[in-house]
Design a protein around this motif. Structure first.
Motif, mmCIF file in Angstrom:
data_model
loop_
_atom_site.group_PDB
_atom_site.id
_atom_site.type_symbol
_atom_site.label_atom_id
_atom_site.label_comp_id
_atom_site.label_asym_id
_atom_site.label_seq_id
_atom_site.Cartn_x
_atom_site.Cartn_y
_atom_site.Cartn_z
ATOM 1 N N MET A 1 81.522 13.491 47.484
ATOM 2 C CA MET A 1 82.156 14.374 46.524
ATOM 3 C C MET A 1 83.219 15.197 47.253
ATOM 4 N N ARG A 2 84.388 15.290 46.651
ATOM 5 C CA ARG A 2 85.465 16.108 47.206
ATOM 6 C C ARG A 2 85.424 17.493 46.587
ATOM 7 N N VAL A 3 85.741 18.476 47.402
ATOM 8 C CA VAL A 3 85.746 19.865 46.972
ATOM 9 C C VAL A 3 87.111 20.468 47.297
ATOM 10 N N VAL A 4 87.610 21.269 46.376
ATOM 11 C CA VAL A 4 88.822 22.051 46.604
ATOM 12 C C VAL A 4 88.409 23.511 46.601
ATOM 13 N N ALA A 5 88.810 24.226 47.634
ATOM 14 C CA ALA A 5 88.506 25.651 47.743
ATOM 15 C C ALA A 5 89.809 26.415 47.871
ATOM 16 N N GLU A 6 89.890 27.528 47.168
ATOM 17 C CA GLU A 6 91.010 28.438 47.327
ATOM 18 C C GLU A 6 90.450 29.795 47.705
ATOM 19 N N PHE A 7 90.967 30.373 48.783
ATOM 20 C CA PHE A 7 90.486 31.683 49.191
ATOM 21 C C PHE A 7 91.661 32.607 49.495
ATOM 22 N N THR A 8 91.416 33.867 49.269
ATOM 23 C CA THR A 8 92.379 34.923 49.553
ATOM 24 C C THR A 8 91.682 35.971 50.395
ATOM 25 N N THR A 9 92.338 36.386 51.462
ATOM 26 C CA THR A 9 91.804 37.458 52.281
ATOM 27 C C THR A 9 92.648 38.709 52.056
ATOM 28 N N VAL A 29 91.159 26.331 59.521
ATOM 29 C CA VAL A 29 91.317 25.161 58.643
ATOM 30 C C VAL A 29 92.083 24.055 59.365
ATOM 31 N N GLN A 30 93.167 24.420 60.019
ATOM 32 C CA GLN A 30 93.972 23.422 60.726
ATOM 33 C C GLN A 30 93.172 22.752 61.838
ATOM 34 N N GLU A 31 92.431 23.548 62.594
ATOM 35 C CA GLU A 31 91.630 22.988 63.685
ATOM 36 C C GLU A 31 90.525 22.067 63.172
ATOM 37 N N GLY A 42 97.234 33.130 48.855
ATOM 38 C CA GLY A 42 95.983 32.402 48.984
ATOM 39 C C GLY A 42 96.165 31.120 49.759
ATOM 40 N N THR A 43 95.057 30.578 50.192
ATOM 41 C CA THR A 43 95.041 29.330 50.942
ATOM 42 C C THR A 43 94.152 28.351 50.206
ATOM 43 N N GLU A 44 94.635 27.111 50.079
ATOM 44 C CA GLU A 44 93.851 26.076 49.412
ATOM 45 C C GLU A 44 93.529 24.999 50.426
ATOM 46 N N ILE A 45 92.274 24.555 50.414
ATOM 47 C CA ILE A 45 91.850 23.465 51.284
ATOM 48 C C ILE A 45 91.073 22.451 50.465
ATOM 49 N N GLU A 46 91.040 21.226 50.962
ATOM 50 C CA GLU A 46 90.277 20.203 50.260
ATOM 51 C C GLU A 46 89.716 19.206 51.252
ATOM 52 N N GLY A 47 88.627 18.592 50.827
ATOM 53 C CA GLY A 47 88.004 17.588 51.658
ATOM 54 C C GLY A 47 86.605 17.275 51.170
ATOM 55 N N ASP A 48 85.886 16.539 51.995
ATOM 56 C CA ASP A 48 84.493 16.215 51.714
ATOM 57 C C ASP A 48 83.702 17.512 51.553
ATOM 58 N N LEU A 53 82.515 23.088 53.004
ATOM 59 C CA LEU A 53 81.521 24.165 53.044
ATOM 60 C C LEU A 53 81.269 24.642 54.471
ATOM 61 N N ASP A 54 81.231 23.718 55.416
ATOM 62 C CA ASP A 54 81.015 24.095 56.808
ATOM 63 C C ASP A 54 82.163 24.955 57.334
ATOM 64 N N VAL A 55 83.402 24.570 57.034
ATOM 65 C CA VAL A 55 84.543 25.317 57.563
ATOM 66 C C VAL A 55 84.685 26.672 56.869
ATOM 67 N N LEU A 56 84.252 26.782 55.622
ATOM 68 C CA LEU A 56 84.374 28.057 54.918
ATOM 69 C C LEU A 56 83.537 29.154 55.575
ATOM 70 N N ARG A 57 82.397 28.815 56.106
ATOM 71 C CA ARG A 57 81.586 29.831 56.788
ATOM 72 C C ARG A 57 82.350 30.394 57.981
ATOM 73 N N THR A 58 82.976 29.515 58.745
ATOM 74 C CA THR A 58 83.758 29.956 59.894
ATOM 75 C C THR A 58 84.988 30.725 59.458
ATOM 76 N N VAL A 59 85.660 30.250 58.414
ATOM 77 C CA VAL A 59 86.830 30.951 57.878
ATOM 78 C C VAL A 59 86.469 32.392 57.525
ATOM 79 N N MET A 60 85.378 32.574 56.813
ATOM 80 C CA MET A 60 84.988 33.921 56.394
ATOM 81 C C MET A 60 84.630 34.801 57.594
ATOM 82 N N ALA A 61 83.900 34.262 58.556
ATOM 83 C CA ALA A 61 83.534 35.043 59.736
ATOM 84 C C ALA A 61 84.771 35.459 60.526
#
Length: 79
Positions: A1-9, A29-31, A42-48, A53-61
């Protein structure tokens, strides 16, 4: 399943260079090698699903550690 996430800091500082919390979140995200789009509001990312979900935890931290006081997140799936 693909997920699209948009986040704003936040906070926003107006024109000029993006704040550290936004810039460093985008670097995560780039790394991670995910497709994405860094924008002023805002920033939008997409992928598996698991990869996003794994990268979002790191993004938020990283964003919080760099001074973000609020992170807004939206997710939707693409079947």
């Amino acid at each position: 399943m693909r997920v699209v996430a948009e986040f704003t800091t936040e906070p926003f500082y107006g024109e000029g260079e993006p704040p550290d919390h936004a810039r460093l979140a985008w670097q995560v995200v780039q790394e991670a090698g995910l497709k994405g789009d860094f924008g002023p509001l805002g920033t939008e990312i997409e992928g598996d699903r698991d990869a996003v979900l794994d990268v979002l935890r790191t993004v938020m931290a990283v964003a919080l550690n760099a001074g973000a006081t609020r992170i807004t997140l939206q997710l939707h799936t693409e079947l």
